[in-house]
Design an enzyme around this catalytic site. Structure first.
Site, mmCIF file in Angstrom:
data_model
loop_
_atom_site.group_PDB
_atom_site.id
_atom_site.type_symbol
_atom_site.label_atom_id
_atom_site.label_comp_id
_atom_site.label_asym_id
_atom_site.label_seq_id
_atom_site.Cartn_x
_atom_site.Cartn_y
_atom_site.Cartn_z
ATOM 1 N N CYS A 1 0.838 -1.195 0.000
ATOM 2 C CA CYS A 1 0.000 0.000 0.000
ATOM 3 C C CYS A 1 0.873 1.245 0.000
ATOM 4 C CB CYS A 1 -0.906 0.037 1.231
ATOM 5 S SG CYS A 1 -1.945 -1.426 1.408
ATOM 6 N N GLY A 2 0.280 2.318 -0.429
ATOM 7 C CA GLY A 2 0.888 3.623 -0.288
ATOM 8 C C GLY A 2 0.124 4.378 0.773
#
Length: 563
Positions: free
Chosen positions: A2-3
């Site tokens: 994820c960012g």
């Protein structure tokens, strides 16, 4: 993968914002689901790459008490977590059940896997954040003029003090006092980690109170293993002189068989978890329920580390699915009087082709897809100047440039790869004594000097490459997973004495990483086990050996206005 992003405004009248350029970088890391949440003086954003659970879980996850941003993978939870439940959902449920901070610390004491997270307690207005004890995932911390930011990757748009968050433990901030911080360390600080903390304090302009240690169980407990007392130097002296006979003789010894069996069980479990815990569709078939495209790739130089990972992945990836082997080669630098070599037959390409044929021989029913990525100097220059330099930031050396670019072009694979997971051999050299400096240390001071060198390498592995590799590979929509850097694998190998892992009485390509080579030989590998260690920047020909690895890169220097 994820960012994740969190910005804390120091001025209640100034709202935080997520710049479009940075939002694009975060979206690259998590292309499946995006969400933002503004609460109090916080702005939080999550960009999710679906890997675990029945469906992609939107982030941040919030209720009336907590807000969670989680980036990573949790393992060894089979008895507690259903396979259809995402890691972030399971973790949020565990955190909600905590009524005291001691209970919170207990959760961090027992969870395992590569991760970083940001947790906001809305009632107490307290922010917690951390990277796992091995620092396998990226989390950057930045002090802006009017805000503090935590983010997976940064493009450094404004003047800021920026650094990779040292993976020292669980940090705690009161939102109304950004001049002080509490740290619950993973373990008691030593000289090196104390220095990292001082650097963080200077950059963030806060004071840190070191509280009680969290002490994850795997860090403290001795491995559940039978004590071994063999010495490879003595065993080698009594074994056959020919390389194949040497390996056959050593593998016949009961002491080594016991050690290799324990290591094999741990590494196989690590690989199995890292290839089986992924979405049922490839990166290009997200809208479908399933597909038969490759979901796993190996960044593949053909060496012993990645060849072992490929063979083990074969055991746990469904037989009908391909496994990608991605190899990258760079156009040779033109020099006076020497024409540019455009044949792409660089050292790593040759060994990759050789080991690819060996994998086909050992696993003839598997569809191995060798993806050969060829990068011209012009392509390298354009991507580095226009994009990759942002991913390498805040690191700035020539070595970071070379390695970061090599991994980015490999993970990108000209858009031909469908895999969601990239297996890396990271950590094998640090664990098994694979670098020339290990051989030199042994030559200077024997096993005691080698042990110190191995310990130093292990302490600095998070800062040297793990977060950078995470940023450049995740930008291509892949999760980097390094089975050698797994809690119990690393714990077991590090419990062995240096003379039980390697033997520098033997030449390069034989004695370095000898225990790992013996394991590869036991799996059936013959060519890969005799290949010398070769750094990717030289094997792929992205770098010139005349370059000074620790010099500041001109491409990366321009990113930081303070340099």
């Amino acid at each position: 993968m994820c960012g994740i992003f969190c910005a804390i405004s120091e001025d209640s009248h100034v709202s935080c914002e997520l710049h479009s350029k940075l939002n694009t970088l975060l979206h690259n890391r998590g292309p499946d689901v995006q969400h933002t949440l503004a609460i109090d003086n916080l702005l939080l954003a999550g960009n999710v790459l679906w890997q675990q659970g029945a469906t992609a879980q939107q982030q941040p996850i919030s209720n009336d008490q907590l807000v969670l941003l989680f980036n990573g993978d949790l393992y060894n939870l089979e008895a507690e977590k259903e396979a259809t439940q995402s890691d972030s959902t399971w973790l949020m449920n565990q955190l909600i059940a905590c009524h005291k901070e001691e209970q919170l610390l207990t959760i961090f004491q027992r969870i395992e896997g590569p991760y970083c997270l940001i947790l906001y307690n809305r009632l107490q207005k307290v922010l917690y954040f951390c990277r796992d004890a091995l620092g396998r995932n990226s989390l950057i911390i930045e002090r802006q003029p009017n805000s503090l930011q935590l983010l997976s990757t940064s493009c450094h748009l404004r003047q800021a003090a920026s650094m990779e968050l040292p993976p020292l433990g669980l940090y705690k901030l009161q939102l109304d006092d950004l001049q002080s911080c509490v740290l619950h360390p993973w373990q008691d600080l030593n000289k090196d980690t104390s220095q990292q903390l001082q650097q963080l304090e200077a950059a963030m302009r806060w004071r840190t109170k070191v509280a009680c240690a969290i002490a994850p169980k795997w860090l403290l407990n001795a491995p559940a293993t039978t004590a071994v007392s063999y010495d490879l130097y003595a065993l080698v002296a009594a074994a056959g002189a020919e390389q194949q006979q040497l390996y056959d003789d050593l593998l016949a010894l009961e002491q080594l068989q016991q050690t290799l069996q324990q290591f094999a069980e741990l590494l196989q479990r690590s690989v199995a978890q890292r290839v089986q815990h992924t979405a049922p569709v490839c990166s290009k078939c997200t809208a479908r329920g399933s597909c038969e495209h490759a979901k796993i790739c190996v960044l593949f130089s053909g060496g012993i580390d990645c060849s072992i990972l490929a063979l083990l992945a074969h055991r746990f990836v469904p037989q009908h699915e391909p496994i990608e082997l991605i190899n990258v080669a760079f156009e040779r630098v033109a020099t006076a009087g020497v024409a540019v070599d455009s044949s792409w037959q660089v050292p790593d390409r040759l060994t990759a082709q050789q080991s690819y044929e060996e994998l086909q021989r050992l696993c003839p029913r598997r569809q191995w897809q060798l993806l050969e990525v060829n990068v011209t100097r012009e392509q390298l220059k354009q991507q580095l100047a226009g994009h990759i330099h942002q991913l390498i930031y805040p690191l700035q050396t020539v070595l970071d440039e070379s390695l970061g670019c090599a991994f980015w072009f490999a993970a990108n694979a000209d858009g031909r790869s469908t895999a969601r997971v990239a297996l890396l051999g990271s950590g094998a050299d640090e664990l098994f004594g694979g670098y020339t400096r290990h051989r030199n240390a042994h030559r200077r001071g024997g096993n005691d000097a080698l042990q110190l060198e191995l310990q130093l390498d292990w302490q600095r592995i998070p800062a040297r490459n793990l977060a950078r590799d995470d940023r450049v590979i995740a930008d291509c929509g892949k999760t980097a997973r390094a089975p050698f850097i797994e809690e119990h694998v690393a714990q077991f190998v590090r419990s062995l004495a240096p003379q039980q892992r390697c033997c520098y009485a033997l030449p390069e390509g034989v004695g370095d990483k000898l225990l790992l080579r013996l394991y590869g030989y036991s799996l059936g590998l013959r060519d890969a086990v005799l290949l010398k260690k070769r750094a990717i920047q030289f094997g792929s020909r992205i770098a010139d050996k005349k370059q000074q690895a620790n010099q500041i890169s001109e491409y990366l220097r321009v990113v930081n206005p303070e340099s």
